[in-house]
Scaffold this active site. Structure first.
Site, PDB file in Angstrom:
ATOM      1  N   GLY A  95       0.819  -1.208   0.000  1.00  0.00           N
ATOM      2  CA  GLY A  95       0.000   0.000   0.000  1.00  0.00           C
ATOM      3  C   GLY A  95       0.845   1.247   0.000  1.00  0.00           C
ATOM      4  N   PHE A  96       2.098   1.131   0.492  1.00  0.00           N
ATOM      5  CA  PHE A  96       2.989   2.295   0.433  1.00  0.00           C
ATOM      6  C   PHE A  96       3.645   2.372  -0.944  1.00  0.00           C
ATOM      7  CE2 PHE A  96       7.123   4.398   0.830  1.00  0.00           C
ATOM      8  CZ  PHE A  96       6.694   5.642   1.288  1.00  0.00           C
ATOM      9  N   ASN A 143      -8.231   5.281   4.139  1.00  0.00           N
ATOM     10  CA  ASN A 143      -8.012   5.340   2.689  1.00  0.00           C
ATOM     11  C   ASN A 143      -9.057   4.519   1.953  1.00  0.00           C
ATOM     12  OD1 ASN A 143      -6.860   2.971   0.894  1.00  0.00           O
ATOM     13  ND2 ASN A 143      -6.130   2.592   2.983  1.00  0.00           N
ATOM     14  N   ARG A 144      -9.355   4.966   0.758  1.00  0.00           N
ATOM     15  CA  ARG A 144     -10.210   4.204  -0.152  1.00  0.00           C
ATOM     16  C   ARG A 144      -9.596   4.258  -1.552  1.00  0.00           C
ATOM     17  NH1 ARG A 144     -14.064   8.371   1.527  1.00  0.00           N
ATOM     18  NH2 ARG A 144     -14.179  10.076  -0.005  1.00  0.00           N
ATOM     19  N   TYR A 145      -8.293   4.000  -1.599  1.00  0.00           N
ATOM     20  CA  TYR A 145      -7.569   4.034  -2.873  1.00  0.00           C
ATOM     21  C   TYR A 145      -8.236   3.163  -3.938  1.00  0.00           C
ATOM     22  CZ  TYR A 145      -3.221   6.574  -1.750  1.00  0.00           C
ATOM     23  OH  TYR A 145      -2.289   7.545  -1.455  1.00  0.00           O
ATOM     24  N   PHE A 147      -7.160  -0.069  -4.993  1.00  0.00           N
ATOM     25  CA  PHE A 147      -6.189  -0.781  -5.840  1.00  0.00           C
ATOM     26  C   PHE A 147      -5.764   0.027  -7.065  1.00  0.00           C
ATOM     27  CE2 PHE A 147      -7.418  -5.482  -4.642  1.00  0.00           C
ATOM     28  CZ  PHE A 147      -6.860  -5.305  -3.397  1.00  0.00           C
ATOM     29  N   VAL A 211      -7.165 -10.672  -0.321  1.00  0.00           N
ATOM     30  CA  VAL A 211      -8.614 -10.850  -0.475  1.00  0.00           C
ATOM     31  C   VAL A 211      -9.358 -10.043   0.590  1.00  0.00           C
ATOM     32  CG1 VAL A 211      -8.556 -13.115  -1.586  1.00  0.00           C
ATOM     33  CG2 VAL A 211      -8.470 -12.976   0.914  1.00  0.00           C
ATOM     34  N   SER A 213      -9.008  -6.187   1.085  1.00  0.00           N
ATOM     35  CA  SER A 213      -9.174  -4.735   1.008  1.00  0.00           C
ATOM     36  C   SER A 213     -10.664  -4.413   1.045  1.00  0.00           C
ATOM     37  CB  SER A 213      -8.570  -4.188  -0.288  1.00  0.00           C
ATOM     38  OG  SER A 213      -8.991  -2.847  -0.484  1.00  0.00           O
ATOM     39  N   ASN A 215     -11.945  -1.786  -0.160  1.00  0.00           N
ATOM     40  CA  ASN A 215     -12.216  -0.751  -1.165  1.00  0.00           C
ATOM     41  C   ASN A 215     -12.448  -1.278  -2.576  1.00  0.00           C
ATOM     42  OD1 ASN A 215     -11.826   1.327   0.816  1.00  0.00           O
ATOM     43  ND2 ASN A 215      -9.628   0.923   0.675  1.00  0.00           N
ATOM     44  N   THR A 216     -12.485  -2.603  -2.739  1.00  0.00           N
ATOM     45  CA  THR A 216     -12.822  -3.218  -4.026  1.00  0.00           C
ATOM     46  C   THR A 216     -14.085  -4.029  -3.826  1.00  0.00           C
ATOM     47  OG1 THR A 216     -10.519  -3.314  -4.779  1.00  0.00           O
ATOM     48  CG2 THR A 216     -12.058  -4.860  -5.795  1.00  0.00           C
ATOM     49  N   LYS A 253      -3.691 -12.424   2.857  1.00  0.00           N
ATOM     50  CA  LYS A 253      -3.940 -11.257   3.708  1.00  0.00           C
ATOM     51  C   LYS A 253      -5.418 -11.195   4.047  1.00  0.00           C
ATOM     52  CE  LYS A 253      -2.549  -6.487   4.395  1.00  0.00           C
ATOM     53  NZ  LYS A 253      -1.657  -5.410   3.911  1.00  0.00           N
ATOM     54  N   ASN A 282      -5.482  -6.563   7.350  1.00  0.00           N
ATOM     55  CA  ASN A 282      -5.714  -5.395   6.503  1.00  0.00           C
ATOM     56  C   ASN A 282      -6.379  -4.299   7.350  1.00  0.00           C
ATOM     57  OD1 ASN A 282      -6.042  -3.828   4.057  1.00  0.00           O
ATOM     58  ND2 ASN A 282      -6.160  -5.765   2.929  1.00  0.00           N
ATOM     59  N   GLY A 304      -3.608   2.406  11.446  1.00  0.00           N
ATOM     60  CA  GLY A 304      -2.920   3.176  12.482  1.00  0.00           C
ATOM     61  C   GLY A 304      -3.270   2.709  13.887  1.00  0.00           C
TER      62      GLY A 304
END
Length: 397
Positions: A95-96, A143-145, A147, A211, A213, A215-216, A253, A282, A304
């Site tokens: 993620g970084f 975050n809601r990047y 992917f 499997v 995140s 945000n997908t 994960k 996650n 965090g």
């Protein structure tokens, strides 16, 4: 007289200003922990948005612009798992460095292993901006990047160009993990993961099947028992077909937001199929009542400090359910040596961080390692491996 005094004051301000700048530059270059955590990082966060800061940090680290790191990893921090040597158990979480642009710079910072990604088969932009939100009083990020990824082809080219370097790093105890995901619009998740294994497996020291995140859409459904068994069986078959000298470790994960039955099912599947490890965990979709910042209402995964206890609890549960026979990487809220030690004693052989790195900067890595080294001594452990799962043994150490 007044003019002369004015000139003297101006000159004094210049000297003081130059001196302050030089001193600040010195503290930046030498990686002063307190200066980064209390002055530099908060100042930067006031003037640079969260995602812009993330992109800039990756670029700078990718160029090798990192503070001096004089800390030498002691033998007590070395870990040998997954058929790999880890100089120390502190890694940077996926993620970084999403696109594999800063691997060598991250090793220079002092990480014992680097995990890049999540990488999807086709390039995709991810969710609309803004999609990263700081919760500074909570030492947290949402975050809601979704992917956002450069895709397999670009990642293969970039990581392939440093293949020989990675072989040297691996032999020195600095493995590289690659985290794989599915495209948002893909109708066949299995095919996406298989493609990832086929293309990036030859460049990885271990692979992670992500499997979890939040945000997908639909991704976390793959943690269900039947779906997970089907997916992992095909992934492991593809892994076994790779032409490699040694079998490539595959880890899964998982989310922290699982029911007790979900956790039992995952433990059953990974044990049954011989999956090499679990990444726990996650980000969470839960929102503790203790959150103070107004951004707490944003949709996405929370990481965090507020995630720390939940993820450590999940590490402990998965260690129990797998009877300590499946390697665990503990992730979530690691910002100190004590945080790392808590995860290790709960059952993690390795730990990763991300959010603390964004709040405290590169010196946090050395700080955690130094504190962990001291804690191992104080608690009577000769090394990390001896401390793994200590809480389950009822040890008074």
């Amino acid at each position: 007289m007044a003019g002369h005094l004015k000139k003297q004051l101006k000159d004094a301000v210049k000297v003081i200003g130059s001196g302050s700048l030089l001193f600040a530059s010195y503290l930046t270059a030498v990686g002063d922990e307190r200066f980064y955590a209390d002055q530099l990082m908060p100042s930067l966060q006031r003037i640079v948005g969260a995602e812009t800061a993330h992109v800039l940090a990756v670029k700078m680290i990718g160029l090798g612009l990192v503070p001096l790191n004089r800390y030498q990893d002691p033998a007590s921090l070395e870990v040998n798992v997954l058929g790999l040597k880890f100089k120390n158990p502190i890694g940077i979480a996926a993620g970084f460095d999403k696109h594999g642009e800063a691997v060598d710079g991250l090793y220079k910072v002092g990480f014992g292993f680097v995990e890049v990604g999540t990488i999807t088969p086709k390039p995709q932009e991810g969710n609309p901006k803004p999609r990263v939100f700081r919760l500074a009083p909570d030492h947290a990020i949402i975050n809601r990047y979704g992917f956002n990824s450069c895709g397999l082809a670009e990642a293969e080219q970039r990581l392939g160009a440093r293949r020989d370097f990675q072989q040297e790093h691996r032999e020195a105890g600095l493995p590289l993990g690659i985290n794989l995901g599915k495209n948002k619009l893909s109708q066949d998740a299995g095919a996406d993961y298989l493609q990832g294994v086929r293309v990036l497996g030859p460049l990885a020291d271990y692979l992670v099947v992500n499997v979890s995140s939040p945000n997908t859409p639909g991704l976390r459904d793959l943690q269900g028992k039947a779906e997970l068994r089907r997916l992992l069986r095909t992934v492991l078959k593809e892994r076994d077909a790779l032409q490699r000298e040694r079998k490539l470790p595959v880890l899964v994960k998982i989310a922290p937001d699982l029911t007790p039955q979900d956790k039992r099912d995952i433990a059953d599947v990974v044990t049954e199929l011989g999956v090499d490890g679990l990444m726990v965990s996650n980000t969470t979709v839960s929102r503790p009542e203790t959150l103070q910042h107004s951004n707490k209402s944003e949709v996405g995964g929370l990481s965090g400090q507020p995630l720390k206890d939940l993820s450590t609890r999940t590490v402990r549960e998965m260690y129990n359910l797998t009877k300590g026979k499946v390697l665990i990487v503990g992730i979530g809220g690691v910002a100190s040596g004590q945080d790392a030690m808590d995860k290790i004693r709960a059952g993690a052989s390795l730990v990763q961080l991300y959010t603390a790195f964004t709040y405290q900067g590169p010196p946090v890595v050395t700080k955690i390692k130094r504190e962990l080294e001291q804690l191992l001594k104080e608690q009577g452990f000769s090394g990390v491996s001896e401390a793994v799962g200590a809480d389950h043994r009822g040890a008074d150490k």
